[in-house]
Design an enzyme around this catalytic site. Structure first.
Site, mmCIF file in Angstrom:
data_model
loop_
_atom_site.group_PDB
_atom_site.id
_atom_site.type_symbol
_atom_site.label_atom_id
_atom_site.label_comp_id
_atom_site.label_asym_id
_atom_site.label_seq_id
_atom_site.Cartn_x
_atom_site.Cartn_y
_atom_site.Cartn_z
ATOM 1 N N HIS A 268 0.787 -1.281 -0.058
ATOM 2 C CA HIS A 268 0.024 0.037 -0.112
ATOM 3 C C HIS A 268 1.046 1.147 -0.165
ATOM 4 C CE1 HIS A 268 -3.119 2.902 1.212
ATOM 5 N NE2 HIS A 268 -4.112 1.858 0.825
ATOM 6 N N ASP A 319 -7.807 -5.779 -0.281
ATOM 7 C CA ASP A 319 -8.545 -6.458 -1.349
ATOM 8 C C ASP A 319 -8.014 -7.894 -1.363
ATOM 9 O OD1 ASP A 319 -7.449 -3.698 -3.550
ATOM 10 O OD2 ASP A 319 -9.407 -4.099 -2.988
#
Ligand code: SDX
Length: 382
Positions: A268, A319
């Protein structure tokens, strides 16, 4: 103002503060992983508020009272239907079109039929009404197209079902179990908002020209589609399918890292010690796997998660678990990112409204690195 040559250039705008916002904070209290929606920690919201309450919080500034929630919810339930021409278009669009492209088109078409389409772009009340309608309509659009493209009749939205159960019923044609419905609602809450991610930034840049809310949402959907962003939940499932079995997991991930492959669902730009949303969702994956009696995918995912987290120092993002969760709900892979979009529309709209309420055109600069100044030669001399 310093010159372009003197300003630092940060590739991918990494670490650049491009906005101020009262909507989400990723630097929350230590230990919370950082994510807060309008001051509420995601860990406190998750499991305690519904998607409807979360959407109200983002669009109206605080969690609703019971009376406010009742009115908001009845506005949403009354707005779920689609204009007939859009439903007809779902029958005309080629079957090969990806659902993210179809939901992008759907929002464009819905603009033409929105009663506030000609309101001034900075009309706050009109923008909130438009946003509420899109929150209600996008799930119907995703579900109707899914049914039609699979040769089934669309299933009408039911006013007696909440947001999460209604969507699953429209897609699957059957009521979800309470576990499934609450896990899906939780995933929508977690997907709703995330500060200035690429698609939200895209939405804010778009309306900073005083363009309209629907144009901002269309831009955001196009941005979310990419596999480095929202498209990653679809790609994360493909990783699990490629591995195929728990016995193959360790070898697969060791080979993939040796080949320097990008493992979708991990890493991320902001979270470097883990995505709180991934931690919150993971136990719900195990619960649903147990409910359907198939823990194979959990046994594939775990060693991969351990290796990528410990060897690459890249923890899973939201996700990674959501891909398994949606599989357990019987949802087709290419619906995963449209579901992300239909949840995030409340966050995108809140940012669009915030931008338009106090707007300044966004126009960064670029540092020129092309050919130096040179004379134009006549055509025959080139
Ligand atoms: C979302 O921004 C948001 O808030 C987004 C989001 C939201 O709610 O809106 O949180 C939703 O988009 C989550 C992210 C979903 N994307 C993926 O899962 C795709 C896989 N992840 C990566 O592509 C990556 O981690 C990003 C795009 C998420 C972040 O990448 P950065 O910050 O641009 O980092 P980078 O690409 O410059 O990588 C830095 C290093 C590189 O190694 P080196 O070249 O320096 O040796 O880390 C490596 C990368 O190769 N790396 C990975 C990796 N992610 C980064 N290596 C393997 N697998 C990965 N997933």
């Amino acid at each position: 103002m310093s010159s372009v040559a003197e300003e630092p250039y940060r590739e991918g705008l990494e670490g650049v503060i491009a906005n101020e916002t009262a909507i989400a904070n990723l630097e929350g209290r230590e230990g919370s992983g950082g994510l807060e929606y309008r001051g509420y920690r995601i860990e406190d919201l998750a499991g305690n508020v519904s998607y409807e309450e979360t959407a109200f919080l983002l669009l109206h500034g605080d969690l609703p009272t019971r009376a406010q929630l009742r009115e908001f919810d009845s506005r949403l339930r009354a707005s779920r239907d689609l204009p007939a021409p859009l439903v007809q278009l779902f029958r005309e669009i080629p079957e090969t079109a990806h659902p993210m492209d179809v939901i992008r088109t759907s929002v464009s078409v819905l603009a033409h039929f929105d009663p506030d389409v000609n309101a001034p772009p900075t009309d706050h009340a009109a923008n909130v009404r438009k946003a509420e309608r899109l929150v209600a309509q996008m799930p119907t659009a995703v579900a109707f197209r899914e049914r039609i493209v699979n040769g089934n009749a669309p299933i009408a939205p039911r006013a007696d079902l909440d947001h999460a159960a209604n969507f699953l019923n429209m897609v699957n044609g059957k009521m979800p179990s309470p576990t499934m419905s609450s896990a899906f609602d939780l995933s929508l809450v977690l997907y709703t908002e995330h500060e200035l991610n690429a698609s939200t930034f895209s939405a804010r840049v778009t309306v900073s020209t005083l363009s309209d809310l629907h144009s901002g949402i269309v831009a955001a959907i196009g941005t979310l589609k990419g596999p480095l962003h929202g498209g990653a939940n679809e790609e994360a499932w493909k990783v699990l399918e490629e591995v195929g079995s728990p016995e193959n997991a360790l070898k697969w991930i060791e080979d993939a890292l040796a080949q320097k492959r990008r493992i979708m669902g991990f890493g991320h730009r902001v979270y470097k010690t883990g995505d709180p949303r991934s931690r919150i969702l993971k136990p719900h994956c195990a619960a649903l796997a147990a409910e359907i009696g198939d823990d194979r995918w959990e046994r594939i995912a775990e060693p991969i998660e351990q290796i990528v987290t410990t060897q690459k120092h890249l923890p899973p993002n939201v996700d990674w678990p959501s891909a398994r969760l949606y599989h357990y709900m019987g949802l087709d892979i290419d619906l995963y990112t449209p579901i992300f979009a239909m949840a995030r529309v409340a966050g995108w709209a809140a940012h669009i409204i915030e931008q338009l309420d106090h707007n300044r055109l966004m126009r960064p600069r670029a540092r020129y690195i092309g050919p130096p100044n040179r004379p134009v030669k006549p055509l025959d001399a080139r």
